[in-house]
Write a protein that holds these residues in place. Structure first.
Motif, mmCIF file in Angstrom:
data_model
loop_
_atom_site.group_PDB
_atom_site.id
_atom_site.type_symbol
_atom_site.label_atom_id
_atom_site.label_comp_id
_atom_site.label_asym_id
_atom_site.label_seq_id
_atom_site.Cartn_x
_atom_site.Cartn_y
_atom_site.Cartn_z
ATOM 1 N N PRO A 175 40.199 42.793 48.784
ATOM 2 C CA PRO A 175 41.543 43.356 49.011
ATOM 3 C C PRO A 175 41.864 44.518 48.070
ATOM 4 O O PRO A 175 42.676 45.372 48.393
ATOM 5 C CB PRO A 175 42.472 42.170 48.746
ATOM 6 C CG PRO A 175 41.634 40.970 48.976
ATOM 7 C CD PRO A 175 40.241 41.342 48.569
ATOM 8 N N ASN A 176 41.220 44.531 46.897
ATOM 9 C CA ASN A 176 41.501 45.625 45.951
ATOM 10 C C ASN A 176 40.276 46.495 45.723
ATOM 11 O O ASN A 176 40.177 47.183 44.697
ATOM 12 C CB ASN A 176 41.996 45.044 44.621
ATOM 13 C CG ASN A 176 43.327 44.344 44.816
ATOM 14 O OD1 ASN A 176 44.218 44.906 45.455
ATOM 15 N ND2 ASN A 176 43.451 43.130 44.329
ATOM 16 N N ARG A 187 52.273 48.894 41.651
ATOM 17 C CA ARG A 187 53.134 48.576 42.803
ATOM 18 C C ARG A 187 52.526 47.457 43.636
ATOM 19 O O ARG A 187 53.202 46.571 44.117
ATOM 20 C CB ARG A 187 53.339 49.814 43.672
ATOM 21 C CG ARG A 187 54.547 50.610 43.221
ATOM 22 C CD ARG A 187 54.916 51.702 44.192
ATOM 23 N NE ARG A 187 55.084 52.942 43.476
ATOM 24 C CZ ARG A 187 54.264 53.962 43.500
ATOM 25 N NH1 ARG A 187 53.195 53.941 44.281
ATOM 26 N NH2 ARG A 187 54.487 55.032 42.785
ATOM 27 N N ARG A 188 51.202 47.498 43.780
ATOM 28 C CA ARG A 188 50.566 46.492 44.630
ATOM 29 C C ARG A 188 50.451 45.136 43.922
ATOM 30 O O ARG A 188 50.663 44.093 44.526
ATOM 31 C CB ARG A 188 49.170 46.961 45.038
ATOM 32 C CG ARG A 188 48.550 45.981 46.030
ATOM 33 C CD ARG A 188 47.116 46.303 46.355
ATOM 34 N NE ARG A 188 46.955 47.633 46.899
ATOM 35 C CZ ARG A 188 45.767 48.183 47.118
ATOM 36 N NH1 ARG A 188 44.652 47.510 46.865
ATOM 37 N NH2 ARG A 188 45.663 49.407 47.596
ATOM 38 N N LEU A 189 50.102 45.162 42.648
ATOM 39 C CA LEU A 189 49.728 43.915 41.981
ATOM 40 C C LEU A 189 50.828 43.350 41.092
ATOM 41 O O LEU A 189 50.761 42.181 40.711
ATOM 42 C CB LEU A 189 48.469 44.144 41.119
ATOM 43 C CG LEU A 189 47.236 44.703 41.844
ATOM 44 C CD1 LEU A 189 46.166 45.103 40.831
ATOM 45 C CD2 LEU A 189 46.682 43.674 42.817
ATOM 46 N N LEU A 199 48.360 43.347 37.485
ATOM 47 C CA LEU A 199 47.643 44.511 36.956
ATOM 48 C C LEU A 199 46.904 44.156 35.666
ATOM 49 O O LEU A 199 45.744 44.532 35.463
ATOM 50 C CB LEU A 199 48.631 45.658 36.705
ATOM 51 C CG LEU A 199 48.030 46.975 36.211
ATOM 52 C CD1 LEU A 199 46.961 47.477 37.167
ATOM 53 C CD2 LEU A 199 49.123 48.029 36.057
ATOM 54 N N VAL A 200 47.567 43.361 34.839
ATOM 55 C CA VAL A 200 46.918 42.941 33.583
ATOM 56 C C VAL A 200 45.678 42.102 33.914
ATOM 57 O O VAL A 200 44.616 42.259 33.308
ATOM 58 C CB VAL A 200 47.917 42.148 32.702
ATOM 59 C CG1 VAL A 200 47.196 41.480 31.537
ATOM 60 C CG2 VAL A 200 48.999 43.082 32.185
ATOM 61 N N ALA A 216 48.699 58.233 38.844
ATOM 62 C CA ALA A 216 49.086 57.802 40.196
ATOM 63 C C ALA A 216 48.305 56.542 40.586
ATOM 64 O O ALA A 216 48.851 55.635 41.223
ATOM 65 C CB ALA A 216 48.810 58.930 41.192
ATOM 66 N N LEU A 217 47.033 56.479 40.187
ATOM 67 C CA LEU A 217 46.229 55.283 40.494
ATOM 68 C C LEU A 217 46.817 54.072 39.779
ATOM 69 O O LEU A 217 46.940 52.989 40.369
ATOM 70 C CB LEU A 217 44.769 55.524 40.067
ATOM 71 C CG LEU A 217 43.831 54.334 40.236
ATOM 72 C CD1 LEU A 217 43.700 53.932 41.705
ATOM 73 C CD2 LEU A 217 42.432 54.659 39.661
ATOM 74 N N GLY A 218 47.191 54.269 38.510
ATOM 75 C CA GLY A 218 47.799 53.170 37.751
ATOM 76 C C GLY A 218 49.083 52.691 38.416
ATOM 77 O O GLY A 218 49.321 51.485 38.551
#
Ligand SMILES: Cc1cc2nc3c(=O)[nH]c(=O)nc-3n(C[C@H](O)[C@H](O)[C@H](O)COP(=O)(O)OP(=O)(O)OC[C@H]3O[C@@H](n4cnc5c(N)ncnc54)[C@H](O)[C@@H]3O)c2cc1C
Length: 538
Positions: free
Chosen positions: A134-135, A161-163, A168-169, A154-156
């Motif tokens: 999924p990622n 936003r997604r995770l 994200l961590v 922007a990638l971060g």
């Protein structure tokens, strides 16, 4: 008037991809290569006997075929004769007891294969895919984005936003883990660990290194999906097609042209000076496919602050490598599983601990007692590379020291600590015996063997410092956000209009051409004026 828009130093895959992208966008490009061969670590030659076409250095093109430059240029290269071949049997690991484990081309086939070793490992593989896929876009974007830039930010933000914050961590934490930790937490069978662990060597890491767990997953998924493509006729076919594309678009590629200096005027790169004294000017960019030690210690010597030059001098190189090329009078006859004879890359190793031990021995200056032997079989896909009915093997050994302090097996007298011809051949004898234990006709079918020691690799390509095939250690402080080195990460340099590309820079080594593509895209990024003009149709 400058001689060219861009001058590119060195002709590795990153240079050629960058030059091709710029040339077809209308830039006047010029590539200078110091050796007599274009392509850097891609070279195909009749190294042993006539009719045997050996890929002397790199051989396997999944990173190129799965990479961004191929996505853009693939059709134009195919129109210039480049053809890729692939296999259903990309890789296997063969253990000392003669058992083999295979990584195949579908999730179902791999689940079945893994369940044969330990019930439940097949389901573990499916769960790992469910976690990773999924990622997968984020994972590959980490390797395809200029991380210290607006795109990196922007990638971060996209990942955030997604995770979410916790997700994200966790994602970042997973990127940092080791192959050992991921493999042992995921699979019960040691055969499954040994199937994937050797692949981290191909990323310049070892199975206990930070990030190696992430790279294990990236590679396993990439091989399952993409196989092990190679060009018909050898790697030179890719080089030839790229050079033709550059020349067809007005570009220049010259060999035997050693660049000894980037010419800097008022903090801006204006061209290069060649070793014969000639100066060539560049109106828009100089792009150097060199190591940091060459860039700051030679090409820019005296033109950058001493502190930065000192940081670059401390750039570390990774383990050394050896290549062995065999020309055989007949195909290798493997003992055991008949699929071994059809498999592109077979790793010989006792398993995860075997890879870990050999890496550790090499890092302590020892010849490993039981190295991970990479046995490449290009003829499984491309019969055109050897005379009818013959055999050819491509052998890679990625766990060697540059300064040899001893032999972990206590058998080889290492002498002067350097890679003499004698040491090279004695070590190759050990490896040949390891392969012959599984391929009984290896020695009776042997027509010729050519061995390249770490010293031979460095002599062939100035970027392979200390025989490091990956042009710089990929330890965490020189990887990802910190490549090539923390004091100046990314592809920009303190000199305006001078760009740094190649395996020493993000996303690192391999034939993906990532750094060359990133810099080409940056240079071709429309300016504000250009965007307004194109909107107005002018
Ligand atoms: C033995 C070996 C096997 C490998 N196998 C694989 C594989 O199967 N698959 C894979 O994906 N990757 C493989 N790799 C890694 C991959 O080949 C390299 O990471 C990649 O080719 C590096 O490309 P590059 O663009 O950084 O430049 P390089 O290929 O390093 O080329 C740089 C070129 O620049 C030239 N140059 C340097 N300085 C100057 C100067 N001052 N003036 C003029 N010219 C200069 C050099 O002579 C050289 O030709 C292998 C590497 C090696 C060494």
């Amino acid at each position: 008037m400058a001689d060219h828009d861009a001058v590119i130093v060195g002709s590795g895959i990153n240079s050629l991809a960058c030059a091709a992208l710029l040339a077809r966008a209308g830039w006047d490009v010029c590539v200078f290569e110091r050796s007599s061969h274009l392509g850097g670590a891609i070279q195909t030659a009749e190294l042993t006997e006539p009719g045997y076409l050996h890929d002397v250095f790199s051989a396997w093109h999944p990173l190129w075929v799965g990479g961004p430059a191929h996505a853009e240029l693939g059709d134009e290269l195919a129109a210039r004769g480049l053809e890729y071949l692939n296999t259903e049997h990309p890789t296997a690991t063969l253990y000392p007891d003669g058992e083999a484990a295979f990584l195949l081309r579908s999730a179902d086939a791999n689940a079945a294969e893994l369940n044969r070793r330990a019930a439940g490992d097949g389901e573990a593989w499916r769960r790992a895919l469910d976690d990773f896929l999924p990622n997968v876009d984020l994972a590959f974007a980490v390797l395809g984005t200029e991380l210290w830039s607006k795109d990196g930010l922007a990638l971060g933000l996209k990942a955030y936003r997604r995770l979410g914050r916790r997700g994200l961590v966790e994602f970042a934490g997973n990127v940092l883990g080791s192959s050992r930790d991921w493999l042992t937490a995921t699979f019960a069978s040691e055969r499954a660990h040994g199937l994937l662990a050797p692949w981290v060597l191909h990323t310049g890491l070892g199975p206990d290194a930070a990030v190696s767990g992430f790279m294990t997953q990236v590679i396993a998924v990439a091989i399952q999906d993409g196989g092990m493509p190679i060009p018909r006729g050898g790697g030179d076919q890719l080089v030839d097609a790229l050079v033709r594309l550059i020349r067809d678009n007005g570009g220049v590629c010259e060999t035997d042209r050693d660049v000894e200096r980037v010419v800097v005027d008022n903090g801006e790169a204006t061209g290069v000076r060649l070793a014969d004294g000639a100066e060539v000017t560049a109106a828009r960019a100089v792009i150097a496919n060199v190591t940091p030690t060459q860039l700051y210690g030679r090409l820019l010597d005296g033109d950058v602050p001493p502190q930065l030059a000192d940081r670059a001098r401390r750039f570390r190189y990774g383990r050394s490598e050896m290549q062995i090329h065999f020309a055989l009078s007949e195909p290798p006859r493997w003992k055991g599983d008949e699929r071994l004879g059809q498999t592109a890359i077979v790793h010989l190793t006792p398993g995860l601990d075997g890879v870990s031990r050999a890496v550790n021995e090499a890092e302590r200056g020892l010849l490993p007692a039981e190295a991970t032997v990479v046995v490449g079989q290009p003829l499984t896909m491309d019969a055109s590379r050897a005379p009818d009915g013959a055999g050819l093997l491509w052998i890679q050994l990625q766990e060697l020291p540059w300064h040899v302090r001893g032999d972990a097996a206590g058998e080889i007298e290492v002498g002067e600590r350097s890679w003499t011809e004698e040491l090279r051949e004695r070590y190759a004898d050990r490896i040949q015996a390891r392969i012959a234990a599984h391929v009984p006709n290896l020695e009776s079918a042997l027509r010729k063997r050519v061995v390249l020691s770490p010293a031979d690799l460095e002599a062939a390509n100035i970027n392979l410092v200390d025989g490091d095939p990956y042009s710089g250690s990929l330890a965490l402080d020189q990887n990802l956000l910190w490549r090539p080195f923390p004091a100046n990460p990314g592809h920009g340099t303190p000199v305006q209009r001078l760009w740094h590309i190649g395996a020493s820079t993000h996303p690192g080594p391999g034939l993906g051409a990532g750094s060359g593509t990133l810099v080409a895209h940056e240079l071709l990024r429309p300016t504000v004026v250009g965007r307004v003009r194109s909107r107005l149709g002018r």
